[in-house]
Design an enzyme around this catalytic site. Structure first.
Site, short mmCIF file in Angstrom:
data_model
loop_
_atom_site.label_atom_id
_atom_site.label_comp_id
_atom_site.label_asym_id
_atom_site.label_seq_id
_atom_site.Cartn_x
_atom_site.Cartn_y
_atom_site.Cartn_z
CB CYS A 35 10.32 57.00 18.75
SG CYS A 35 10.12 55.45 19.66
CG HIS A 48 6.30 54.33 22.38
ND1 HIS A 48 7.25 54.97 21.63
CD2 HIS A 48 6.29 54.97 23.59
CE1 HIS A 48 7.79 55.95 22.33
NE2 HIS A 48 7.22 55.95 23.53
CD GLU A 73 5.11 52.89 17.07
OE1 GLU A 73 5.52 53.80 16.34
OE2 GLU A 73 4.88 53.04 18.29
CB CYS A 111 8.77 52.23 17.71
SG CYS A 111 7.93 52.43 19.30
#
Length: 153
Positions: free
Chosen positions: A87, A58, A60, A90
């Site tokens: 999420c 992801h 992040e 993250c």
């Protein structure tokens, strides 16, 4: 929040949206992020789960990993702009790396944990609680995702 401050958040979120559009060009889910310090973009990243064959790639996480590799210890003085509500993975990284402020765009009613499913960043069990500003350019961020998945169906 002052109008000037909201305007700067919209400007930086538009940069995260540019990263999301780059992800889409690369056939990735269109989510993008930028990291800002002192009103300067430090890093930009987008979702790379397919490219890296890693469901953890992801945007992040990629940004925070790069910062930790640069010998940064904590990110108190940084603002993370992300086009989709973070999420759990993250959000955990945001807590442990001590990101100072998180600004997100579209809500994620299935996996978002900064207000949708849960709000882990406000959980009193943790010792770091970043400032959170949500739903900045929400319609623009959400449209990227709904259009992308609409074309995939």
């Amino acid at each position: 929040m002052s109008e000037a401050r909201l305007h700067i958040h919209e400007l930086f979120m538009s940069e995260a949206i540019k990263e999301a559009k780059q992800a889409e060009l690369e056939n990735e889910i269109p989510v993008g992020a930028i990291l800002v310090k002192d009103n300067q973009i430090v890093l930009r990243e987008h979702n790379r789960t397919k490219q890296l064959a890693n469901p953890l790639a992801h945007e992040e996480k990629l940004i925070i990993d790069k910062m930790m590799a640069s010998e940064a210890v904590f990110l108190y003085d940084y603002t993370l702009y992300v086009s989709l509500e973070p999420c759990l993975m993250c959000a955990g990284m945001i807590i442990w790396s001590r990101v100072g402020t998180v600004v997100w765009g579209a809500s994620d009613p299935k996996a978002g944990v900064v207000g949708s499913v849960y709000n882990v960043l406000k959980d009193k069990s943790f010792n770091h609680h970043p400032k959170v500003i949500g739903k900045v350019l929400q319609a623009d961020c959400a449209t990227l995702l709904t259009d992308f998945f609409g074309r995939k169906r």
